[in-house]
Write a protein that holds these residues in place. Sequence first.
Motif, PDB file in Angstrom:
ATOM      1  N   GLN A 159       0.906   4.189  -2.725  1.00 55.22           N
ATOM      2  CA  GLN A 159       0.748   5.607  -2.353  1.00 55.22           C
ATOM      3  C   GLN A 159       1.894   6.441  -2.925  1.00 55.22           C
ATOM      4  N   ARG A 213     -11.464   1.349   9.866  1.00 56.61           N
ATOM      5  CA  ARG A 213     -10.951   2.651   9.436  1.00 56.61           C
ATOM      6  C   ARG A 213      -9.502   2.736   9.908  1.00 56.61           C
ATOM      7  N   THR A 214      -8.648   3.316   9.058  1.00 61.03           N
ATOM      8  CA  THR A 214      -7.211   3.346   9.359  1.00 61.03           C
ATOM      9  C   THR A 214      -6.718   4.787   9.297  1.00 61.03           C
ATOM     10  N   CYS A 215      -5.771   5.125  10.174  1.00 61.75           N
ATOM     11  CA  CYS A 215      -5.229   6.488  10.147  1.00 61.75           C
ATOM     12  C   CYS A 215      -4.343   6.667   8.922  1.00 61.75           C
ATOM     13  N   SER A 216      -4.558   7.767   8.213  1.00 66.33           N
ATOM     14  CA  SER A 216      -3.792   8.015   6.986  1.00 66.33           C
ATOM     15  C   SER A 216      -2.352   8.391   7.295  1.00 66.33           C
ATOM     16  N   ASP A 217      -2.051   8.716   8.556  1.00 63.47           N
ATOM     17  CA  ASP A 217      -0.687   9.112   8.871  1.00 63.47           C
ATOM     18  C   ASP A 217       0.060   8.046   9.677  1.00 63.47           C
ATOM     19  N   ARG A 250     -10.036   1.389   3.521  1.00 66.33           N
ATOM     20  CA  ARG A 250      -9.236   0.753   2.471  1.00 66.33           C
ATOM     21  C   ARG A 250     -10.092   0.435   1.264  1.00 66.33           C
ATOM     22  N   SER A 292      -6.597  12.300   9.507  1.00 66.38           N
ATOM     23  CA  SER A 292      -7.915  11.761   9.134  1.00 66.38           C
ATOM     24  C   SER A 292      -7.845  10.244   8.913  1.00 66.38           C
ATOM     25  N   TYR A 335      -9.228   6.712   6.920  1.00 66.62           N
ATOM     26  CA  TYR A 335      -9.741   6.347   5.605  1.00 66.62           C
ATOM     27  C   TYR A 335     -10.181   4.887   5.606  1.00 66.62           C
ATOM     28  N   ARG A 355       0.848  -1.224   0.000  1.00 66.16           N
ATOM     29  CA  ARG A 355       0.000   0.000   0.000  1.00 66.16           C
ATOM     30  C   ARG A 355       0.870   1.256   0.000  1.00 66.16           C
ATOM     31  N   LYS A 356       1.987   1.206   0.744  1.00 70.11           N
ATOM     32  CA  LYS A 356       2.891   2.367   0.785  1.00 70.11           C
ATOM     33  C   LYS A 356       3.494   2.586  -0.614  1.00 70.11           C
TER      34      LYS A 356
END
Length: 213
Positions: free
Chosen positions: A40, A128-132, A160, A156, A158, A36-37
């Motif tokens: 991104q 829900r997962t933290c975007s940071d 998946r 925030s 997000y 995923r990283k």
Amino acid sequence: MRIILLGPPGAGKGTQAKMLKERFGIPQISTGDILRKAAQDNTKLGRQAKTLMDAGKLVQDDTVIGVIRERIAQEDCRNGFVLDGFPRTIVQAEKLVDTLKDMDLSIDAVVDFVVDSQVLINRLTGRRTCSDCGAMYHETSRPPRIRNVCDVCGASLYQREDDKEETIKKRLEVYQNETAPLKEFYRKQGNLKTTQGCGSVEEIFSRVCSMVT
Ligand code: AP5
């Protein structure tokens, strides 16, 4: 300590891996997070992986094996690691054995989480997962204090892309066909430990700790 966490999507592998990382001071290696990283960051690997991940399919064995080989050779893995989401096919499991053998290492424990499929679907659709910072929440069972805002860092949250119900069903099917056979693989190797993945996160963690120490 070298541990593999096995189990279907939503079984709690990531949740427990993060806790093992804190408790034992060993890195969590999640192939899903790494891919995923890369997606991104829009790297070549990320672009190739994203299409497959969004469709609920597995990324090619050679690609993930390469990622893992590179990662476990790093200095922070010297005292062990928790593999979360790898291996996922028999080919990956065999290549892992070879890679570790070359390094004179082996796996100490494989923990398999058993969870009912309706529970898995509820967990994943609500995740829900933290975007940071990557902290994980669930809309009903683990909500953040402020809706869609991370309790830890304030960024925030997000959902998946692959946590849509239709994609979850595809992921569960892929799990049954490709990954479930790994249980037999590790049973034959003598290091498979099975636990119920239901109950509180803390109860499960306590069971996992007693299995890996
Ligand atoms: P990946 O990111 O590995 O996803 P997954 O295996 O499908 O697992 P999840 O992250 O969805 O679930 P989890 O078991 O970690 O559960 P979690 O702790 O998050 O892979 C994604 C994609 O990447 C794959 O489909 C594939 O395309 C690709 N990929 C990755 N690795 C690959 C590989 N090796 N080979 C090929 N392709 C690969 O928990 C889920 C939710 O439940 C959370 O909201 C959490 O808060 C909640 N929860 C957790 N525990 C509990 C509990 N005890 N009670 C109530 N709620 C709980």
